[in-house]
Design an enzyme around this catalytic site. Structure first.
Site, PDB file in Angstrom:
ATOM      1  N   SER A 110       0.838  -1.199   0.000  1.00 29.59           N
ATOM      2  CA  SER A 110       0.000   0.000   0.000  1.00 29.59           C
ATOM      3  C   SER A 110       0.878   1.256   0.000  1.00 29.59           C
ATOM      4  O   SER A 110       1.673   1.434  -0.915  1.00 29.59           O
ATOM      5  CB  SER A 110      -0.966  -0.065   1.199  1.00 29.59           C
ATOM      6  OG  SER A 110      -1.996   0.871   1.046  1.00 29.59           O
TER       7      SER A 110
ATOM      8  N   ASP B 183     -10.121  -5.602  -3.057  1.00 37.30           N
ATOM      9  CA  ASP B 183      -9.493  -4.542  -2.262  1.00 37.30           C
ATOM     10  C   ASP B 183     -10.400  -3.310  -2.268  1.00 37.30           C
ATOM     11  O   ASP B 183     -10.718  -2.770  -3.334  1.00 37.30           O
ATOM     12  CB  ASP B 183      -8.130  -4.212  -2.872  1.00 37.30           C
ATOM     13  CG  ASP B 183      -7.292  -3.292  -1.999  1.00 37.30           C
ATOM     14  OD1 ASP B 183      -7.839  -2.306  -1.471  1.00 37.30           O
ATOM     15  OD2 ASP B 183      -6.084  -3.563  -1.868  1.00 37.30           O
TER      16      ASP B 183
ATOM     17  N   HIS C 202      -7.421  -5.987   1.065  1.00 40.98           N
ATOM     18  CA  HIS C 202      -6.238  -5.152   1.318  1.00 40.98           C
ATOM     19  C   HIS C 202      -5.440  -5.614   2.553  1.00 40.98           C
ATOM     20  O   HIS C 202      -4.469  -4.977   2.929  1.00 40.98           O
ATOM     21  CB  HIS C 202      -6.700  -3.700   1.511  1.00 40.98           C
ATOM     22  CG  HIS C 202      -5.625  -2.661   1.320  1.00 40.98           C
ATOM     23  ND1 HIS C 202      -5.034  -2.419   0.102  1.00 40.98           N
ATOM     24  CD2 HIS C 202      -5.024  -1.795   2.191  1.00 40.98           C
ATOM     25  CE1 HIS C 202      -4.124  -1.456   0.228  1.00 40.98           C
ATOM     26  NE2 HIS C 202      -4.099  -1.070   1.493  1.00 40.98           N
TER      27      HIS C 202
END
Lengths: 276, 276
Positions: free
Chosen positions: B145, B221, B254
Site C-alpha cells: 500500500s 481490495d 487489502h
C-alpha cells in the site's frame, strides 16, 4: 449467527463469526478457515485452542495455519478462549476469568454460570460447525499453552471423538503449577480430587484410548520449568505406556513465532490422521 | 542500539531493535529477521515497507515472511513507517503524520524537521544494517500500500541500488488520488511539480533503469479504484515499455491475509534476484 470478517487466504476463506452459545449463555466469536477444497466437498475439521489472554484473533492472524490447512483441505476452527462480554464475571488478573477459562466446566460461584468451555468446545461448537459449514465429522484438536492443556484434556476424555491431538507448550499438570492451581481453586473449589479430570498427567494413567500425543516445547520458553513442566508429561506417559512424541525445540520461546515455525509439522500430523 | 525483542523463528531469529536515526532525529524501531544461514555467512537484505497506520510489528507478526526468507537465506528489514515519539509532529488523521510518512523527504513546516523517511530508508538504514548485521550489500525492496508506493519510488530513483522490487496493493499515482494528494500537499506544498519525484507513474516515464516490477492487487481490495488505481501503472509501463508483471488476485482484499498468501511468490522473486 453473524459474519464479522471475511478474507481470502491461501485460496480459501478466513472468516470470523459471532454466534449465540447456549452452553456459555453469551455470544461467542469463532475464527473459521475454509480451505479451497471446501468450495466443492466436505472437509475434516481441526480445532485450535489458544492460550491465556488470547481471543480468536491470535491464531488466525499470527499462527500461519491457513497455508498448511489449504494444503490438506482442513477446516480450522479457532474459538475465543472464554465466555466474554457484558454480564460475564471476570477478574483483574490475566490468568483468571475472561481469556483464562482453562477449557473446563466451572462448578463454583460466580464462575459456574458461564464458564463451561469444555462442554462448548466438545459438544456445542462442533455441532454448530457441522451444521453450518461444509464439514465432515472427522475431528482433530490442538492448541497452545492453556489451549494445549485444553486440547490434551479434551482428547483424553473423549475416546474415539478425535483422530489426532497435538500441543505447543501445553500446561500438562495444572494441579501442580501456579496457573492451574489458581484457576482450579476458583473454578472447581478446594477439593483437589475434583481437579483430576482436568489434569493431563492425571488422565494419562487410566486413559481408555492410547491416542498418540505430539507435543513441542521451546527450550527458551520462560514458563518451561514453572508452569509447563514437560518432564511430568514424559513420566506420566512412560508409566502408562502412552505413546508420546515430546520435542524440545532449541532456541524457541513461548510466542507465536514458535507456533508458526512448527505449525507445518503439526498440521502434517493432523492431516495424515484426518485424511487417512 | 537496543534489542527490544528476540525470538527464534524458522531456524533463524526475529528481533526488534531500537536505534537513533540522525536523519529523522528520533529513535526508530526496526524489525530484523536473520535467517539460519546468517549464523555462518553474510546474507543479502530484503527491505519491507509497511502501509498506513502500521509499525514494524505488522509485517513481522502477520506477513509470514520468515518461512520464505529462511528458505533463501535472506535478511528481512522492516522499519517503522514514520518517525514516532514525543516531540514528533503528528495529525489526528490516520493518513497524515505518524504512521503515514509516504516515505518521502518533507520540505514543508512543521513536517520537514523529522519526516525524511526517504533518506532514512535509502541511506541511513542500510548503512546501519550493513554495519551491525551479517549483511552483504545486495539489496531488494518491497512493501504494501503506502509502503508499496515507497518501494517502487525508492527503486525507481536509485538505479543499480536494488536487485529487485515488488509491491502488494501499492499506491502508484499518489498525485492523482486522495491519500497522496493530502499527504503531498502537507509534506511538499502546493506546487505539484514538486510531487512528481515521489510518484511512481510519473517516474516510470524517464526511469534510467528498467528494473522489472512485480505488483499484485486483490480484486476485492476496497481501495482499488479510489486510492490504488493499477490501470494507471499499467498505462505508464506500457507507454515507457517498462517491464511489469501486474496481477489481479481473485477474492483478495487489502489485508495481511492477502499479503501472507502471496508472500511466498514475492520472496521467490527477490530470492532469485538476490542469489543470482
Amino acid at each position: 449467527m453473524e459474519r464479522l470478517e471475511h478474507h481470502a487466504s491461501f485460496g480459501g476463506w478466513q472468516s470470523v463469526y459471532r454466534h449465540h452459545s447456549a452452553v456459555l449463555n453469551c455470544a461467542m466469536n469463532v475464527g473459521i478457515y475454509l480451505p479451497p477444497q471446501a468450495s466443492n466437498q466436505r472437509c475434516p475439521v481441526l480445532y485450535w485452542l489458544s492460550g491465556l489472554t488470547c481471543t480468536e484473533q491470535n491464531a488466525i492472524t499470527k499462527a500461519g495455519l491457513q497455508q498448511h490447512a489449504a494444503k490438506y483441505g482442513l477446516i480450522v476452527v479457532a474459538p475465543d478462549t472464554s465466555p466474554r462480554g457484558e454480564g460475564i464475571v471476570d477478574s483483574e488478573d490475566y490468568d483468571l476469568g475472561m481469556g483464562a477459562s482453562f477449557y473446563l466446566n466451572a462448578t463454583q460461584p460466580p464462575w459456574a454460570a458461564h464458564y463451561r468451555m469444555y462442554d462448548y468446545v466438545v459438544q456445542e461448537l462442533p455441532t454448530w460447525v457441522e451444521n453450518n459449514f461444509p464439514a465432515t465429522n472427522a475431528r482433530s484438536i490442538f492448541g497452545h499453552s492453556m489451549g494445549g492443556h485444553g486440547a490434551l484434556v479434551i482428547a483424553l476424555r473423549n475416546p474415539g471423538r478425535y483422530r489426532s491431538v497435538s500441543a505447543f507448550a501445553p500446561v500438562v499438570a495444572p494441579s501442580k503449577v501456579p496457573w492451574g492451581q489458581k484457576a482450579f481453586q476458583a473454578y472447581l473449589g478446594d477439593d483437589q480430587l475434583s481437579w483430576q479430570p482436568w489434569d493431563t498427567c492425571a488422565l494419562i494413567q487410566s486413559a481408555p484410548e492410547r491416542l498418540p500425543l505430539l507435543v513441542d516445547y521451546g527450550d527458551a520458553d520462560q514458563f518451561l520449568t514453572t508452569q509447563l513442566r514437560p518432564e511430568l508429561l514424559q513420566a506420566a506417559c512412560e508409566a502408562a505406556n502412552h505413546p508420546l512424541t515430546l520435542r524440545l525445540q532449541p532456541g524457541y520461546d513461548h510466542s507465536y513465532y514458535f507456533i508458526s515455525s512448527l505449525m507445518g509439522e503439526h498440521i502434517d500430523w493432523h492431516g495424515a490422521a484426518l485424511l487417512d
